[in-house]
Every structure is written in structure tokens, then in C-alpha cells.
Design an enzyme around this catalytic site. Structure first.
Site, PDB file in Angstrom:
ATOM      1  N   GLU A 156     -13.729   5.251   0.671  1.00 25.59           N
ATOM      2  CA  GLU A 156     -14.550   4.271   1.391  1.00 25.59           C
ATOM      3  C   GLU A 156     -15.175   4.918   2.621  1.00 25.59           C
ATOM      4  O   GLU A 156     -14.484   5.214   3.588  1.00 25.59           O
ATOM      5  CB  GLU A 156     -13.683   3.069   1.791  1.00 25.59           C
ATOM      6  N   GLU A 165      -8.891   8.815   6.296  1.00 23.49           N
ATOM      7  CA  GLU A 165      -9.126   7.382   6.107  1.00 23.49           C
ATOM      8  C   GLU A 165     -10.174   7.117   5.031  1.00 23.49           C
ATOM      9  O   GLU A 165     -10.118   6.106   4.344  1.00 23.49           O
ATOM     10  CB  GLU A 165      -9.577   6.740   7.416  1.00 23.49           C
ATOM     11  N   LYS A 176     -14.813   3.577   6.598  1.00 24.35           N
ATOM     12  CA  LYS A 176     -13.568   3.368   7.342  1.00 24.35           C
ATOM     13  C   LYS A 176     -13.560   4.303   8.544  1.00 24.35           C
ATOM     14  O   LYS A 176     -13.753   5.510   8.395  1.00 24.35           O
ATOM     15  CB  LYS A 176     -12.355   3.674   6.452  1.00 24.35           C
ATOM     16  N   GLU A 220       0.856  -1.193   0.000  1.00 27.96           N
ATOM     17  CA  GLU A 220       0.000   0.000   0.000  1.00 27.96           C
ATOM     18  C   GLU A 220       0.882   1.229   0.000  1.00 27.96           C
ATOM     19  O   GLU A 220       1.844   1.310   0.758  1.00 27.96           O
ATOM     20  CB  GLU A 220      -0.859   0.090   1.278  1.00 27.96           C
TER      21      GLU A 220
END
Ligand SMILES: *[C@@H]1O[C@H](CO)[C@@H](O)[C@H](O)[C@H]1NC(C)=O
Ligand SMILES: *[C@@H]1O[C@H](CO)[C@@H](O)[C@H](O)[C@H]1NC(C)=O
Ligand SMILES: *[C@@H]1O[C@H](CO)[C@@H](O)[C@H](O)[C@H]1NC(C)=O
Ligand SMILES: CC(=O)N[C@H]1CO[C@H](CO)[C@@H](O)[C@@H]1O
Length: 470
Positions: free
Chosen positions: A327, A336, A330, A271
Site C-alpha cells: 500500500e 509500512e 501508508k 494481523e
């Protein structure tokens, strides 16, 4: 040039270089992490289509989701799947369970989906609540590796992803060293396994966090791959010159591995990325920086021969950008939920050619960055954020949680208190969220409450009701 310091390593390094070059083509395109922690994301089939139109070379998922793997069948995308953190300990204890996991999760989709990496657990060594499972990590990997071999599957490498906090020291890079609590017990066996099976050390590496935690000492340009001689860093230990923060962080891992006697294990970036938005009090999370980071990353990785890092010139690395989507489920600070290349409605957050071949000048203008300096004003945390389907039960539970933390958090909204009126759940939620957050933000408390809370620069105080602030 770590490679050529010792004659003993020279042959291995030559082989590594050769092997890397031979595989270079297949790693040239960036992979993308496809996380699914959102309640508004497109179907698996559409998502795979988006990955293809982004020209991703590979995709990494956080489990072995059958719908996603079915959608990947027959595509050119290389695939990385994951054994969830709750599952792997049982696979360490029992070989037949490891084989059963493969039979249930991998075999139905292999080889139609080009599964190449099987990652066992996600940042397990950063999660102290599962510390008792740490010793099971490498045995689980070994059992899965054996089970793959027993089924004559030779093109799936087994690994595990680790965050940068597996190091106790990462600066200067040559001082890189693993944490004492894991170095001998988990990391050494892990590196031995990676070396023996020609797998990788999979690292989650975020120059964003390193820069954002000390923006006054680390240059933003250095973090975004556009530094110059003034921002370069000379490692006093190796006299290697660093032109960017990512290389510096990677080489601290290389140094740490070398100290355990495994300086030759290859790195893969499981990542990396840059957030396109965040909370008011989060610096540098914006579209301009995110586009700059990912475009420059793609361009560097497209170079042949490969650039590698100063300690490993020419090394070829698989790299997965985080992430396909923003997203919304999260937890944690606002960043985040904002790592996506795409919004959930499938619109691109910014243009990026993952093959790295598109010239910079051909991209349209980006919105100017507005938060590259720390936010200096006051900030409050209030009810808001427009969460869909929020109901009274959920809001009540969030208020109860906030009020249950700390001392006197909600005194002002008790009957007779200065903030009791208006006696509405949302007004009380605002007071409770803010009161909680002002007490705990320094120790990691976030203004999130499952999407019910949002930061604001507007003072919500009214009449004699005063909201505390920073
Ligand atoms: C391993 O798991 C299999 C399948 O669940 C079970 O039959 C076997 O008894 C287990 N072996 C051990 C040693 O626990
Ligand atoms: C998609 O979502 C983004 C972010 O919410 C928004 O700015 C954009 O206008 C949306 N695009 C379409 C086509 O709905
Ligand atoms: C309220 O929201 C929560 C969380 O989304 C959900 O679990 C619950 O079923 C909802 N309750 C009602 C009455 O809709
Ligand atoms: C540092 C280290 O252990 N290197 C070993 C990695 O594996 C190769 C064989 O694949 C050995 O030759 C190296 O000694």
C-alpha cells in the site's frame, strides 16, 4: 499446559478444546487483511477474486466499505469488518446509535456476506492522542453486541484489535503483564466482555518488529519458524519450551490475561506478517524472509490437531495475514508500504499457499536475502521515489515542513549558503529532507515526506555543499 494447572480451569479448557476442534475446519485457512491505503489498487471485485485465487479463508477490512462488502456477497470468504476509531465513542454513549450503525453498515450486506467479526476500533489503546476515548471502547462493544442480539444476529462476534504494546512486559512470556494505565480500566472489562460473549482477544503480533529491534539477541531463524534446539527458548517460569518467536509473543498475552483472571479467553491474530521490502536502514525486510514467514505460518496453522502454543496446546486460532497489497500511501518507514502478498498490479510478490498444504519443495527459488545484516554504510535521504503527480506546491510544503523542524535545518540552502545552488525545488528538497532526517531519525523521524523522499547510499554532496550523514 496452563489449562490443567488448576482444576477450576480444567472444565473450561476441555470445553475450549472441544469447541475449538469443532470449529477447527473453518479456521484452518489463513485470512488476509485487505487494506486500501494505496492510490493504485485494483477494484474491490477484482481484489475479492485475488483473495479467492490465493485460497484465503477469510478477509478483514478496516471499515465497512460498501463496495467491498457488495463484492463479498455470495462468496465463501468469512468477513471481518471494523468500526473506525473516530466513530466508536458515539456508539458507547447511545444504544440507538449503535443500532443505527449496524443498520447502515452491516445489515445491507448481512448475511449475503459472511460477516463473522465486528471489530470496534483499530489499535485504539496504542494511540495516546485518543486516550480520552479509551473508556468508551468496551461500552461501545457492548452496545453493538446488544444491538446484534436484539436483531437476532448470533454469528457475529464483537472485538477490538490491540497491538503488543498493550503489554508492559512480554519477556519471558510467563512474565507477560498489561500496562498499568489500561489493565484495570479497559483490559479487564474487555476480557470480561470477551469471556461473556465467547469472543476473542484480537492481537496484532509482529515477530518481525521484535526481531528487527534486537537482531543481535533474537535469532532470525527463531522468528521465521525454522529454529532448532540451539535457538529454542526455555521459559524459566513455566519450563515451557518455545520453538518460535510468534508462540512466545502470543503466550505473553496469555500470561497477561491470566494475571487479570481471564486465562481462558481465546486469542485471534488480527494481523501478522513480514515485510517484503523496506528502507536501506531497515533490516531483514525482503521477499525471501516474507515468503518463509508466511509459508511456515500457513503450514503450522494447517496442522490437525491444531498446534496451538506451548501454553495452549491444541488451541485453534483465527489468523489474518497482513496484507493483500503493498500500500503506497501508508506513512512511516519503507516497510509500512511493503507487506503485500500482491503488488498493486496484481502480480504476486512471491508464491504462497494460504491453506498451508503445498510442500516447500514445490515452490520455485526465491531471491536471496540481501539485508539480513544491519546496513553499515552511510545513508542519506533525498528527493526521489518517483511519486506520481508530485507538484511544486506539494514539494514546497514538504520543504517548509522539513525546514521548520529542528535548529538551522535549512541554513545551507538560504541565499549565499553553500547549498543554495542549484536553486531548484528538487535540489533544495533533497537538502532539506536529508538535514531533517539526520537530526530526527533517532527519535522516529522518517525519510518519507508523503512519498517524495527516498534513502540513498550515494553521497549527494557537491562542491562546497556538504550533506550531513550518519
Ligand atoms: C441517541 O441517538 C438518537 C438518534 O440520533 C437520538 O434520537 C437520541 O436522542 C439519543 N439519545 C441520547 C440519550 O442521547
Ligand atoms: C508488477 O509490479 C512489480 C513491482 O513494481 C514489477 O516488478 C512487475 O514486473 C509488475 N508486473 C507486471 C506484469 O507488470
Ligand atoms: C498538488 O498536489 C497536491 C497533493 O497531491 C494536490 O492536493 C494539489 O491539488 C495539487 N496541485 C496542483 C496545482 O496540481
Ligand atoms: C476466567 C473466566 O472468567 N472464565 C469464565 C469464562 O466464561 C465461562 C462461561 O462461558 C465461565 O464458566 C468461566 O468461568
Amino acid at each position: 499446559m496452563l489449562c490443567f494447572y488448576s482444576p477450576r480451569n480444567a472444565l473450561f479448557c476441555f470445553l475450549l478444546f472441544f469447541f475449538g476442534t469443532a470449529q477447527g475446519g473453518s479456521f484452518a485457512k489463513l485470512g488476509v487483511n485487505y487494506g486500501t491505503l494505496g492510490d493504485d489498487l485494483p477494484s474491490a471485485a477484482r481484489s475479492i477474486g485475488f483473495l479467492q485465487s490465493l485460497r484465503a479463508g477469510a478477509v478483514k477490512i478496516y471499515d465497512a466499505n460498501p463496495a467491498i462488502l457488495r463484492a463479498l456477497a455470495g462468496t465463501r470468504l468469512r468477513v471481518s469488518i471494523m468500526v473506525p476509531n473516530q466513530v466508536f465513542p458515539s456508539l458507547a454513549a447511545n444504544r440507538s446509535l449503535a443500532d443505527a450503525w449496524l443498520a447502515a453498515n452491516l445489515l445491507p450486506f448481512y448475511p449475503q456476506a459472511r460477516i463473522r467479526f465486528l471489530l470496534v476500533g483499530n489499535e485504539v489503546l496504542s494511540d495516546y492522542s485518543v486516550k480520552s476515548s479509551w473508556p468508551s471502547l468496551v461500552p461501545a462493544m457492548a452496545n453493538l453486541h446488544r444491538a446484534l442480539r436484539a436483531r437476532s444476529i448470533r454469528d457475529v462476534k464483537v472485538g477490538t484489535t490491540l497491538a503488543m504494546d498493550s503489554l508492559k512486559t512480554s519477556f519471558p512470556p510467563s512474565a507477560g503483564e498489561f500496562r498499568d494505565d489500561i489493565a484495570g480500566t479497559v483490559i479487564r472489562p474487555l476480557l470480561r466482555f470477551a469471556n461473556r460473549t465467547r469472543s476473542f482477544y484480537f492481537v496484532d503480533v509482529y515477530p518481525y518488529f521484535a526481531w528487527a529491534s534486537s537482531p543481535s539477541t533474537v535469532s532470525l531463524d527463531y522468528a521465521l519458524f525454522r529454529g532448532n534446539s540451539a535457538t529454542n527458548y526455555l521459559d524459566p517460569g513455566t519450563h515451557l519450551t518455545y520453538t518460535n518467536l510468534l508462540d512466545q509473543m502470543l503466550d505473553s498475552v496469555v500470561a497477561a490475561m491470566a494475571k487479570l483472571g481471564f486465562g481462558g479467553v481465546r486469542l485471534a491474530i488480527a494481523e501478522t506478517g513480514w515485510p517484503n521490502a523496506g528502507d536501506l536502514d531497515q533490516i531483514g525486510a525482503n521477499i525471501y524472509n516474507a515468503a518463509t514467514y508466511n509459508r511456515n505460518l500457513a503450514r503450522r496453522l494447517s496442522k490437525r490437531p491444531a498446534l496451538g502454543t506451548p501454553a495452549r496446546p491444541g488451541a485453534v486460532m483465527p489468523v489474518f495475514v497482513f496484507a493483500l497489497y503493498n500500500e503506497n500511501q501508508k506513512p512511516g518507514p519503507g516497510t509500512e508500504r511493503h507487506w503485500g502478498l500482491l503488488y498493486p498490479n496484481a502480480t504476486r510478490v512471491y508464491e504462497v499457499d494460504l491453506t498451508g498444504r503445498r510442500p516447500d519443495a514445490s515452490y520455485g527459488p526465491l531471491p536471496a536475502p540481501e539485508n539480513n545484516e544491519p546496513y553499515k554504510g552511510k545513508i542519506w535521504c533525498v528527493f526521489g521515489g518517483g511519486k506520481k503527480g508530485a507538484n511544486a506546491t506539494e514539494v514546497g510544503a514538504a520543504i517548509a515542513y522539513a525546514c521548520g523542524q529542528g535548529k538551522g535545518t535549512c541554513d545551507a540552502i538560504q541565499p549565499g549558503g553553500p547549498c543554495y545552488r542549484p536553486a531548484s525545488p528538487t535540489a533544495h528538497a533533497s537538502y532539506a529532507f536529508n538535514s531533517y532526517w539526520q537530526q530526527f531519525r533517532r527519535s522516529g523521524g522518517t525519510c518519507y515526506f508523503n512519498g517524495l523522499a527516498v534513502q540513498t547510499a550515494q553521497d549527494p554532496s557537491h562542491g562546497s555543499c556538504k550533506y550531513p550523514s550518519n
